[in-house]
Design an enzyme around this catalytic site. Structure first.
Site, PDB file in Angstrom:
ATOM      1  N   SER A   7       0.854  -1.255   0.444  1.00  0.00           N
ATOM      2  CA  SER A   7      -0.116   0.034   0.316  1.00  0.00           C
ATOM      3  C   SER A   7       1.251   1.301  -0.274  1.00  0.00           C
ATOM      4  O   SER A   7       1.391   1.319   1.222  1.00  0.00           O
ATOM      5  CB  SER A   7      -0.767  -0.748   1.544  1.00  0.00           C
ATOM      6  OG  SER A   7      -0.809   1.715   1.478  1.00  0.00           O
ATOM      7  N   HIS A  32      -0.957  -1.465  -4.288  1.00  0.00           N
ATOM      8  CA  HIS A  32      -2.496  -0.871  -3.682  1.00  0.00           C
ATOM      9  C   HIS A  32      -2.882   0.725  -3.451  1.00  0.00           C
ATOM     10  O   HIS A  32      -1.759   1.415  -2.880  1.00  0.00           O
ATOM     11  CB  HIS A  32      -2.112  -1.494  -2.578  1.00  0.00           C
ATOM     12  CG  HIS A  32      -3.424  -1.784  -1.557  1.00  0.00           C
ATOM     13  ND1 HIS A  32      -4.351  -2.182  -1.900  1.00  0.00           N
ATOM     14  CD2 HIS A  32      -4.328  -0.942  -0.607  1.00  0.00           C
ATOM     15  CE1 HIS A  32      -5.691  -2.011  -1.286  1.00  0.00           C
ATOM     16  NE2 HIS A  32      -5.556  -1.530  -0.273  1.00  0.00           N
ATOM     17  N   ASP A  34      -4.634   3.421  -1.757  1.00  0.00           N
ATOM     18  CA  ASP A  34      -6.450   3.395  -0.928  1.00  0.00           C
ATOM     19  C   ASP A  34      -6.872   4.749  -1.959  1.00  0.00           C
ATOM     20  O   ASP A  34      -6.184   6.261  -1.090  1.00  0.00           O
ATOM     21  CB  ASP A  34      -5.764   4.177  -0.111  1.00  0.00           C
ATOM     22  CG  ASP A  34      -5.610   2.498   0.892  1.00  0.00           C
ATOM     23  OD1 ASP A  34      -6.149   1.708   0.700  1.00  0.00           O
ATOM     24  OD2 ASP A  34      -4.365   1.851   1.239  1.00  0.00           O
ATOM     25  N   MET A  36      -8.912   7.876  -0.015  1.00  0.00           N
ATOM     26  CA  MET A  36      -9.914   8.146   0.563  1.00  0.00           C
ATOM     27  C   MET A  36     -11.050   9.948   0.467  1.00  0.00           C
ATOM     28  O   MET A  36      -9.615  10.422   0.077  1.00  0.00           O
ATOM     29  CB  MET A  36      -9.338   8.477   1.986  1.00  0.00           C
ATOM     30  CG  MET A  36      -8.809   7.076   2.233  1.00  0.00           C
ATOM     31  SD  MET A  36      -7.993   6.982   4.276  1.00  0.00           S
ATOM     32  CE  MET A  36      -6.848   5.684   3.757  1.00  0.00           C
ATOM     33  N   HIS A  65      -8.541   0.430  -4.289  1.00  0.00           N
ATOM     34  CA  HIS A  65      -9.186   0.211  -2.681  1.00  0.00           C
ATOM     35  C   HIS A  65     -10.085   1.637  -2.804  1.00  0.00           C
ATOM     36  O   HIS A  65      -9.367   3.033  -1.713  1.00  0.00           O
ATOM     37  CB  HIS A  65      -7.968   0.263  -1.849  1.00  0.00           C
ATOM     38  CG  HIS A  65      -9.312  -0.019  -0.844  1.00  0.00           C
ATOM     39  ND1 HIS A  65      -8.959  -0.460   0.105  1.00  0.00           N
ATOM     40  CD2 HIS A  65     -10.600   0.089  -0.435  1.00  0.00           C
ATOM     41  CE1 HIS A  65      -9.252  -0.131   1.747  1.00  0.00           C
ATOM     42  NE2 HIS A  65     -10.190  -0.343   0.725  1.00  0.00           N
ATOM     43  N   MET A  67     -12.017   4.112  -0.469  1.00  0.00           N
ATOM     44  CA  MET A  67     -12.160   4.619   0.318  1.00  0.00           C
ATOM     45  C   MET A  67     -13.714   5.587   0.549  1.00  0.00           C
ATOM     46  O   MET A  67     -13.058   7.010   1.139  1.00  0.00           O
ATOM     47  CB  MET A  67     -11.960   4.195   1.809  1.00  0.00           C
ATOM     48  CG  MET A  67     -11.223   3.028   2.307  1.00  0.00           C
ATOM     49  SD  MET A  67      -9.990   3.139   2.970  1.00  0.00           S
ATOM     50  CE  MET A  67      -9.007   3.451   1.499  1.00  0.00           C
ATOM     51  N   MET A 136     -11.289  -6.166   5.299  1.00  0.00           N
ATOM     52  CA  MET A 136     -10.751  -5.170   6.236  1.00  0.00           C
ATOM     53  C   MET A 136      -9.933  -6.006   7.796  1.00  0.00           C
ATOM     54  O   MET A 136     -10.819  -6.084   8.047  1.00  0.00           O
ATOM     55  CB  MET A 136     -11.457  -4.358   6.603  1.00  0.00           C
ATOM     56  CG  MET A 136     -11.272  -3.024   5.614  1.00  0.00           C
ATOM     57  SD  MET A 136      -9.903  -1.930   4.445  1.00  0.00           S
ATOM     58  CE  MET A 136      -8.831  -1.518   5.742  1.00  0.00           C
ATOM     59  N   GLY A 141      -9.523   3.376   6.747  1.00  0.00           N
ATOM     60  CA  GLY A 141      -8.362   5.193   7.238  1.00  0.00           C
ATOM     61  C   GLY A 141      -7.488   5.930   7.203  1.00  0.00           C
ATOM     62  O   GLY A 141      -6.651   6.715   6.820  1.00  0.00           O
ATOM     63  N   PHE A 142      -6.338   4.258   8.433  1.00  0.00           N
ATOM     64  CA  PHE A 142      -5.254   4.859   8.358  1.00  0.00           C
ATOM     65  C   PHE A 142      -4.163   3.541   8.453  1.00  0.00           C
ATOM     66  O   PHE A 142      -4.527   2.699   8.530  1.00  0.00           O
ATOM     67  CB  PHE A 142      -4.868   5.279   9.584  1.00  0.00           C
ATOM     68  CG  PHE A 142      -5.843   7.073  10.050  1.00  0.00           C
ATOM     69  CD1 PHE A 142      -5.881   7.838   9.706  1.00  0.00           C
ATOM     70  CD2 PHE A 142      -6.912   7.141  10.122  1.00  0.00           C
ATOM     71  CE1 PHE A 142      -5.377   9.579   9.597  1.00  0.00           C
ATOM     72  CE2 PHE A 142      -8.045   8.379  10.492  1.00  0.00           C
ATOM     73  CZ  PHE A 142      -7.406   9.112   9.796  1.00  0.00           C
ATOM     74  N   ASP A 174      -6.276  -6.183   4.679  1.00  0.00           N
ATOM     75  CA  ASP A 174      -5.940  -4.711   4.079  1.00  0.00           C
ATOM     76  C   ASP A 174      -5.539  -4.679   5.596  1.00  0.00           C
ATOM     77  O   ASP A 174      -7.326  -4.806   6.295  1.00  0.00           O
ATOM     78  CB  ASP A 174      -6.842  -3.983   3.388  1.00  0.00           C
ATOM     79  CG  ASP A 174      -6.124  -3.090   2.853  1.00  0.00           C
ATOM     80  OD1 ASP A 174      -4.957  -3.149   3.928  1.00  0.00           O
ATOM     81  OD2 ASP A 174      -6.543  -1.913   2.502  1.00  0.00           O
ATOM     82  N   GLY A 175      -4.499  -4.473   6.325  1.00  0.00           N
ATOM     83  CA  GLY A 175      -4.541  -3.492   7.280  1.00  0.00           C
ATOM     84  C   GLY A 175      -4.120  -4.566   8.687  1.00  0.00           C
ATOM     85  O   GLY A 175      -4.448  -5.898   9.080  1.00  0.00           O
ATOM     86  N   GLY A 196       1.681  -2.246   4.042  1.00  0.00           N
ATOM     87  CA  GLY A 196       1.813  -0.887   3.551  1.00  0.00           C
ATOM     88  C   GLY A 196       3.395  -0.241   4.501  1.00  0.00           C
ATOM     89  O   GLY A 196       4.348  -0.066   4.003  1.00  0.00           O
ATOM     90  N   SER A 197       2.699  -0.494   5.767  1.00  0.00           N
ATOM     91  CA  SER A 197       3.246   0.165   7.264  1.00  0.00           C
ATOM     92  C   SER A 197       5.226  -0.863   6.588  1.00  0.00           C
ATOM     93  O   SER A 197       5.902  -0.945   6.898  1.00  0.00           O
ATOM     94  CB  SER A 197       3.673   0.055   7.905  1.00  0.00           C
ATOM     95  OG  SER A 197       2.699  -0.528   9.115  1.00  0.00           O
TER      96      SER A 197
HETATM   97  C1  DX5 Z   1      -5.683   1.400   5.724  1.00  0.00           C
HETATM   98  C2  DX5 Z   1      -5.756   1.027   4.507  1.00  0.00           C
HETATM   99  C3  DX5 Z   1      -4.728   0.302   4.188  1.00  0.00           C
HETATM  100  C4  DX5 Z   1      -3.273   0.919   5.045  1.00  0.00           C
HETATM  101  C5  DX5 Z   1      -2.875  -0.416   5.454  1.00  0.00           C
HETATM  102  O1  DX5 Z   1      -7.417   2.343   5.424  1.00  0.00           O
HETATM  103  O2  DX5 Z   1      -7.113   0.949   3.260  1.00  0.00           O
HETATM  104  O3  DX5 Z   1      -4.158  -0.162   3.167  1.00  0.00           O
HETATM  105  O4  DX5 Z   1      -2.782   2.075   4.301  1.00  0.00           O
HETATM  106  O5  DX5 Z   1      -1.573   0.257   6.224  1.00  0.00           O
HETATM  107  P1  DX5 Z   1      -0.734  -1.022   7.246  1.00  0.00           P
HETATM  108  O6  DX5 Z   1      -0.685  -2.014   5.759  1.00  0.00           O
HETATM  109  O7  DX5 Z   1       0.415  -0.241   7.503  1.00  0.00           O
HETATM  110  O8  DX5 Z   1      -1.853  -1.431   8.345  1.00  0.00           O
HETATM  111 ZN    ZN Z   2      -6.293  -0.175   1.705  1.00  0.00          ZN
END
Ligand code: DX5
Ligand code: ZN
Length: 227
Positions: A7, A32, A34, A36, A65, A67, A136, A141-142, A174-175, A196-197
């Site tokens: 992500s 990926h 995101d 929002m 994705h 949102m 999810m 959101g984050f 995801d998450g 992501g992280s």
């Molecule tokens: C959150 C996003 C994710 C986010 C995942 O709402 O949909 O894609 O970037 O981040 P990590 O992998 O760091 O939880």
């Molecule tokens: Zn996502």
């Protein structure tokens, strides 16, 4: 087969082209993105022009994705901008079946996403039409939130229903996906892992991607052995 989809929410936005090329080179099968709207989720990220720019720079398919509150209103434009796979939330407005058909007609694969509070059964009516279900594993959101292990039974229930229907639907998570949680979601039946992280925050990227993949494959093997 396990697919890894980093992500870009956790990437260096000033160097998006370099970042997507680097994760593709590191072995990621998808990227990926995101989207929002500050309404469906309390955060604002990127929109159609950035997807368009990414399409030119990214060597692997774009996994977008949404949102946003009104996915039906923008779905066709997101596909035209270059989304290869476009996912929207069941909790947003509009007729989900119709949105899936709009995405398909525009030429992309369609995914249906479920927030943590939405039960597995909500996805069942779409298993014949959707290409992917996104479970999810954090509140959307984050980035950088803690993995919700209690989502594993939901993944299992959706995988079981797909098997009953004889449908090879992808299940994405995801998450909070990282080595450790990757094994658990893969054992439960997920095969597309967003991270992501645990990728962009843990260079070198090839090691980060491989660590997640190895962990998922271990989880999958252990689940198959104990069947
Ligand atoms: C959150 C996003 C994710 C986010 C995942 O709402 O949909 O894609 O970037 O981040 P990590 O992998 O760091 O939880
Ligand atoms: Zn996502």
């Amino acid at each position: 087969m396990i697919l890894i989809s980093p992500s870009i929410l956790s990437s260096d936005f000033a160097n998006l082209e370099r970042e997507v090329r680097a994760v593709a080179e590191a072995g990621a099968e998808l990227v990926h993105v995101d989207v929002m709207d500050g309404h469906f989720v309390p955060n604002l990220t990127i929109g159609i022009p950035v997807v368009e720019a990414l399409k030119k720079a990214c060597p692997v398919p774009l996994d977008v994705h949404l949102m946003i509150s009104e996915p039906g209103r923008y779905a066709e434009r997101f596909v035209r901008a270059g989304s290869d796979l476009l996912t929207f939330h069941l909790e947003s407005e509009g007729d989900a079946g119709q949105i899936i058909r709009t995405i398909h007609a525009a030429g992309a694969k369609a995914g249906v996403a479920l927030k943590p509070g939405t039960p597995a059964q909500a996805a069942f009516p779409y298993l014949l039409e959707a290409d992917m279900i996104l479970v999810m594993t954090v509140e959307p959101g984050f980035g950088g939130q803690k993995f919700m292990e209690d989502m594993c039974p939901k993944i299992r229930a959706i995988r079981r229903e797909c098997e009953k229907l004889g449908r090879a639907v992808d299940i994405q998570v995801d998450g909070g996906i990282a080595p450790g949680s990757a094994a658990k979601v893969a054992a439960a039946g997920a095969n597309v892992l967003v991270a992501g992280s645990s990728v962009f925050g843990k260079p070198p990227y090839h090691q980060a991607v491989e660590a997640i993949r190895r962990d998922a494959q271990r989880g999958l093997l252990e689940a198959q052995r104990s069947k």
